[in-house]
Design a protein around this motif. Structure first.
Motif, PDB file in Angstrom:
ATOM      1  N   LEU A   1      -1.548   2.550   0.331  1.00 56.59           N
ATOM      2  CA  LEU A   1      -0.459   3.308  -0.234  1.00 56.59           C
ATOM      3  C   LEU A   1       0.750   3.436   0.861  1.00 56.59           C
ATOM      4  O   LEU A   1       1.843   3.572   0.540  1.00 56.59           O
ATOM      5  CB  LEU A   1      -1.010   4.832  -0.886  1.00 56.59           C
ATOM      6  CG  LEU A   1      -1.716   4.557  -1.730  1.00 56.59           C
ATOM      7  CD1 LEU A   1      -2.725   5.588  -2.117  1.00 56.59           C
ATOM      8  CD2 LEU A   1      -0.747   4.447  -3.148  1.00 56.59           C
ATOM      9  N   GLY A   2       0.499   3.608   2.212  1.00 58.09           N
ATOM     10  CA  GLY A   2       1.307   3.634   3.085  1.00 58.09           C
ATOM     11  C   GLY A   2       2.166   2.294   3.120  1.00 58.09           C
ATOM     12  O   GLY A   2       3.367   2.493   3.173  1.00 58.09           O
TER      13      GLY A   2
ATOM     14  N   ILE B   1      -4.728   8.114  -6.644  1.00 58.22           N
ATOM     15  CA  ILE B   1      -3.570   8.857  -5.916  1.00 58.22           C
ATOM     16  C   ILE B   1      -2.321   8.428  -6.445  1.00 58.22           C
ATOM     17  O   ILE B   1      -1.285   9.589  -6.696  1.00 58.22           O
ATOM     18  CB  ILE B   1      -3.799   8.327  -4.484  1.00 58.22           C
ATOM     19  CG1 ILE B   1      -5.044   8.625  -4.050  1.00 58.22           C
ATOM     20  CG2 ILE B   1      -2.636   8.869  -3.460  1.00 58.22           C
ATOM     21  CD1 ILE B   1      -5.355   8.354  -2.385  1.00 58.22           C
TER      22      ILE B   1
ATOM     23  N   LEU C   1       5.038  10.800  -4.294  1.00 56.32           N
ATOM     24  CA  LEU C   1       5.532   9.564  -3.603  1.00 56.32           C
ATOM     25  C   LEU C   1       6.758   9.040  -4.216  1.00 56.32           C
ATOM     26  O   LEU C   1       7.476   8.391  -3.222  1.00 56.32           O
ATOM     27  CB  LEU C   1       4.266   8.556  -3.887  1.00 56.32           C
ATOM     28  CG  LEU C   1       2.673   8.877  -3.542  1.00 56.32           C
ATOM     29  CD1 LEU C   1       1.705   7.792  -4.339  1.00 56.32           C
ATOM     30  CD2 LEU C   1       2.731   8.827  -2.015  1.00 56.32           C
TER      31      LEU C   1
ATOM     32  N   GLU D   1      -1.615  -3.892   5.941  1.00 59.26           N
ATOM     33  CA  GLU D   1      -2.157  -2.720   6.932  1.00 59.26           C
ATOM     34  C   GLU D   1      -3.275  -2.564   6.873  1.00 59.26           C
ATOM     35  O   GLU D   1      -4.386  -2.575   7.765  1.00 59.26           O
ATOM     36  CB  GLU D   1      -1.343  -1.467   7.019  1.00 59.26           C
ATOM     37  CG  GLU D   1      -1.758  -0.240   7.697  1.00 59.26           C
ATOM     38  CD  GLU D   1      -1.574  -0.668   9.290  1.00 59.26           C
ATOM     39  OE1 GLU D   1      -0.628  -0.716   9.732  1.00 59.26           O
ATOM     40  OE2 GLU D   1      -2.598  -1.099   9.914  1.00 59.26           O
TER      41      GLU D   1
ATOM     42  N   VAL E   1       4.229   2.427  -0.127  1.00 56.72           N
ATOM     43  CA  VAL E   1       5.554   3.540   0.051  1.00 56.72           C
ATOM     44  C   VAL E   1       6.599   2.800   0.720  1.00 56.72           C
ATOM     45  O   VAL E   1       7.910   2.849   0.434  1.00 56.72           O
ATOM     46  CB  VAL E   1       5.155   5.008   0.550  1.00 56.72           C
ATOM     47  CG1 VAL E   1       6.350   5.841   0.916  1.00 56.72           C
ATOM     48  CG2 VAL E   1       4.574   5.455  -0.734  1.00 56.72           C
ATOM     49  N   SER E   2       6.210   2.226   1.929  1.00 54.74           N
ATOM     50  CA  SER E   2       7.134   1.712   2.980  1.00 54.74           C
ATOM     51  C   SER E   2       7.895   0.355   2.223  1.00 54.74           C
ATOM     52  O   SER E   2       8.918   0.376   2.330  1.00 54.74           O
ATOM     53  CB  SER E   2       6.349   1.200   3.958  1.00 54.74           C
ATOM     54  OG  SER E   2       5.983   2.188   4.804  1.00 54.74           O
TER      55      SER E   2
ATOM     56  N   GLN F   1       5.475   5.889   8.219  1.00 51.33           N
ATOM     57  CA  GLN F   1       5.343   4.730   7.408  1.00 51.33           C
ATOM     58  C   GLN F   1       3.715   4.296   7.111  1.00 51.33           C
ATOM     59  O   GLN F   1       3.432   4.519   5.857  1.00 51.33           O
ATOM     60  CB  GLN F   1       5.920   3.241   8.220  1.00 51.33           C
ATOM     61  CG  GLN F   1       7.338   3.539   8.512  1.00 51.33           C
ATOM     62  CD  GLN F   1       7.939   2.367   9.015  1.00 51.33           C
ATOM     63  OE1 GLN F   1       7.062   1.183   9.252  1.00 51.33           O
ATOM     64  NE2 GLN F   1       9.076   2.314   9.525  1.00 51.33           N
ATOM     65  N   SER F   2       2.933   4.333   8.278  1.00 50.25           N
ATOM     66  CA  SER F   2       1.480   3.881   7.649  1.00 50.25           C
ATOM     67  C   SER F   2       0.697   5.036   6.989  1.00 50.25           C
ATOM     68  O   SER F   2       0.053   4.946   5.986  1.00 50.25           O
ATOM     69  CB  SER F   2       0.879   3.702   8.894  1.00 50.25           C
ATOM     70  OG  SER F   2       1.398   2.915   9.744  1.00 50.25           O
TER      71      SER F   2
ATOM     72  N   SER G   1      -5.438   4.641   1.512  1.00 55.40           N
ATOM     73  CA  SER G   1      -4.414   5.539   2.657  1.00 55.40           C
ATOM     74  C   SER G   1      -3.706   4.404   3.357  1.00 55.40           C
ATOM     75  O   SER G   1      -2.425   4.404   3.167  1.00 55.40           O
ATOM     76  CB  SER G   1      -5.180   6.442   3.641  1.00 55.40           C
ATOM     77  OG  SER G   1      -4.023   6.705   4.508  1.00 55.40           O
TER      78      SER G   1
ATOM     79  N   ALA H   1       2.709   7.227   5.035  1.00 54.46           N
ATOM     80  CA  ALA H   1       3.520   7.491   3.881  1.00 54.46           C
ATOM     81  C   ALA H   1       3.029   7.823   2.335  1.00 54.46           C
ATOM     82  O   ALA H   1       3.386   8.384   1.716  1.00 54.46           O
ATOM     83  CB  ALA H   1       4.640   6.579   3.881  1.00 54.46           C
ATOM     84  N   GLY H   2       1.817   7.291   2.409  1.00 56.19           N
ATOM     85  CA  GLY H   2       0.946   7.313   1.083  1.00 56.19           C
ATOM     86  C   GLY H   2      -0.065   8.236   0.922  1.00 56.19           C
ATOM     87  O   GLY H   2      -0.760   8.434   0.168  1.00 56.19           O
TER      88      GLY H   2
END
Lengths: 430, 430
Positions: free
Chosen positions: A316-317, A24, A32, A130, A320-321, B145-146, A313, B148-149
């Motif tokens: 990557l969340g 990804i 992204l 997360e 990115v955050s 946020q979660s 997922s 976001a990717g």
């Protein structure tokens, strides 16, 4: 927008999750980058064997077995190795050098979370995890941020897909535990050695993480009471169904309110839920976390608890955050353990139990059994006796009692001459 | 920990949510201060009438009708007034002065979100609005946020408790819409003027907010197609039940993938869901948001969509998170609308429809009706014809077709001499 220099991302691990994260990052890099406000440059992927077969073909030049060097040059380290070492040392080194960290490693966060958070706080870096609980399901951030102004009373989660798959099959197909486990293994839902799942170790790691977050208190893994599903029999599943109930393995993190102040409890064990409970509708290998907070009331978070793309997922969340905050400036927030509540011993936790016994079929036995409950101050709410072949089958439901008293009752029952067998012990949730 | 000076919190509004926010700030101030790392000082509560009766008794000296002065001295402004003005002007003033903003005002965020976000970005301030959609349910932060990717494909939400209560009653009690609405009003789930709820305006505001976040694209309220529940009849509810389905009013935010690039659609209308769909189990006035993302798969977020304490939980979660960032330093993050996707006209959205017709009971009518569908290139998947009293009842299910074609079919049907009545039109979700 991309006036900020590239952020150097080091990926540790290229298994089912790591390979998807790499894919990804490489395929959707522009998108992204736009979300972050800076390009995310995957500078390397640390693996044990560059020639190993992988789910996704990865650029050979990114693969390296020199993880320490890879980490040393990174702005953000994404750790998907699993296990304690070398993950712990690599992440402590990364944090010491000021890098931010994303990890999906529940065992590491459960065992060494406070050490990592402290290392991050010292340098103002961020740690995000997360993906460590509930796979794709956003639950860490909601507990940490969305419920930050509320008072969490209880978190009850189906956080292990393997055991949920097995129990679900026992209910829906009438399978035995052995057959359901074999199916889970064949479908890739269970490891070759399923111990960590079926004995509840995996769920216990997640209970530690959820309890620490929910109650702003360090809850060491050693304080989590743990029972797996190996004691769950077909007969228990059938008995649950007769009463409109479903058996689930859950991680329960609970605030126990008392005169001497609040205490917390974290535990993992099978429970019997009414079939109308939202968690009862969580089938196959899905996960769900049911949260009760003082003001918010009941909330539920549902989704895929595992799987390469799904877990990617969440990773990557986090990435990115964390990268957005890196670009914006300002330190990461420290972990919040200020409440520092006492941890209640498992013996003092309250629950309703249902016990299935095989007893001698002669006069006075029911009175004797009932007497044992009374002796330990456990009040019996319901009794059902069915005649058997020379012996009788008894199912007793208790009112709420401490686990310690129930354990004492069980010990006394096991020692009683008229009790042939303790067939089942299950805790009831309303 | 509290070496940081107090943060000055101005609260605008002391209705059912505002009063609870004030109560929790005053009662749990120490706990919240520990989580933030600085005391939260409630410096005033802006109201229209200091003598009005409230859910919670509030310290008289905190109440003021001078909202502009209150806002001018605040570090964080919590806006719970509702409506566009004076909320908009007060928040723009607050942001211009560098204050952070928390709001539960879905109408304001839907109509003027971009203006507020821009004002915040200019000064590096934060705007948080978790409570604007789904009450207590964390959904804004998970999307922002979660996920976001990840790449969100669809958001489908039961985001209006009043209409869910009404439709649920029509299913579970066999009520008419009028009776169910009367019950909702009596129980406090519906306003004296229920238009905003039952005509879908409230859900449409939320669709705007969800679509903008999910797709990183400004989706103006005017681009949201909106139908309420006033066209839902008992007969439609019964017809749904006969086929194992449930009617729900949902906000759908969807990514439409096409050769010329992705477009987005946001719309609110009743749908018919299989009773096994997770959203079908959302009863009474509860809310739930079902999110499908490319990597994460299906996720669901469930909880209380309204209520004073419940919504206060989301407001305080925002307040604590924003205050933590305020204390830590570093600017708030800008809103992400970089993707800037085109918005698809409603006519081009794809759906499966089920149409109920009353037609003349004579030879050739079915052929004529079927001909109208064919003429507009809509393929019929299922037909059921029941004889009536001199006329026949037809239920036709279509394959996927654009809304534009269905609208053309409906127009042609309405004009056809053999069609006595169009009894129902409902969209089917799998």
């Amino acid at each position: 927008m991309n006036s900020y220099r590239s952020l150097r991302i080091a990926l540790l691990g290229a298994g089912s999750v790591g390979a998807q994260v790499a894919r990804i990052l490489l395929e959707h890099g522009d998108e992204l980058a736009a979300r972050v406000g800076a390009p995310l440059e995957l500078v390397g992927i640390g693996v044990r064997d560059v020639d190993a077969k992988r789910d996704v073909e990865l650029p050979r030049e990114l693969l390296t077995t020199d993880l320490a060097t890879l980490v040393a040059g990174a702005d953000v380290v994404v750790e998907l190795l699993g296990g304690i070492e070398p993950a712990r040392t690599l992440l402590l080194d990364a944090l010491a050098a000021g890098a931010d960290v994303v990890t999906a490693n529940k065992a590491l966060v459960a065992a060494h979370g406070p050490e990592l958070f402290q290392a991050a706080e010292t340098v103002g870096a961020q740690v995000a995890y997360e993906a460590a609980v509930g796979g794709a399901i956003p639950i860490i951030r909601p507990l940490e941020q969305s419920l930050a102004g509320d008072r969490v009373l209880r978190v009850m989660g189906i956080v292990n897909g393997t055991t949920n798959f097995i129990l679900d099959r026992m209910h829906t197909e009438g399978s035995t535990l052995e057959d359901a486990l074999a199916t889970a293994t064949a479908l890739g839902y269970a490891e070759a050695d399923p111990t960590a799942d079926i004995e509840g170790y995996d769920a216990a790691s997640k209970a530690t993480i959820l309890a620490s977050l929910a109650f702003h208190t360090e809850v060491p893994a050693a304080c989590v009471h743990r029972e797996g599903i190996t004691g769950v029999t077909d007969a228990m599943v059938q008995q649950a169904e007769r009463t409109g109930r479903v058996l689930k393995l859950v991680a329960i993190c609970e605030r126990l309110e008392g005169d001497a102040g609040d205490r917390v409890s974290a535990r993992v064990h099978p429970v019997s839920l009414p079939s109308t409970h939202p968690l009862a509708a969580v089938h196959e290998a899905k996960n769900a976390i049911f949260v009760t907070a003082e003001a918010a009331g009941d909330l539920m978070f549902y989704g895929a608890g595992a799987g390469g793309p799904e877990t990617a997922s969440a990773v990557l969340g986090d990435l990115v955050s964390i990268a957005r905050r890196h670009v914006l400036g300002g330190p990461g927030g420290p972990a919040s353990t200020h409440a520092d509540l006492a941890i209640a011993p498992f013996d003092e936790v309250l629950a309703r139990h249902e016990l299935g016994l095989t007893v001698a079929d002669r006069p006075g036995v029911l009175a004797a059994v009932a007497g044992l409950f009374a002796e330990h101050d456990v009040s019996v709410e319901s009794v059902r006796q069915d005649p058997g072949d020379g012996s009788a089958s008894l199912v007793l439901g208790t009112h709420t009692a401490t686990e310690g008293r129930i354990a004492a009752v069980l010990e006394a029952l096991a020692a009683h001459t008229d009790v042939e067998r303790i067939d089942s012990v299950i805790r009831l949730i309303d």
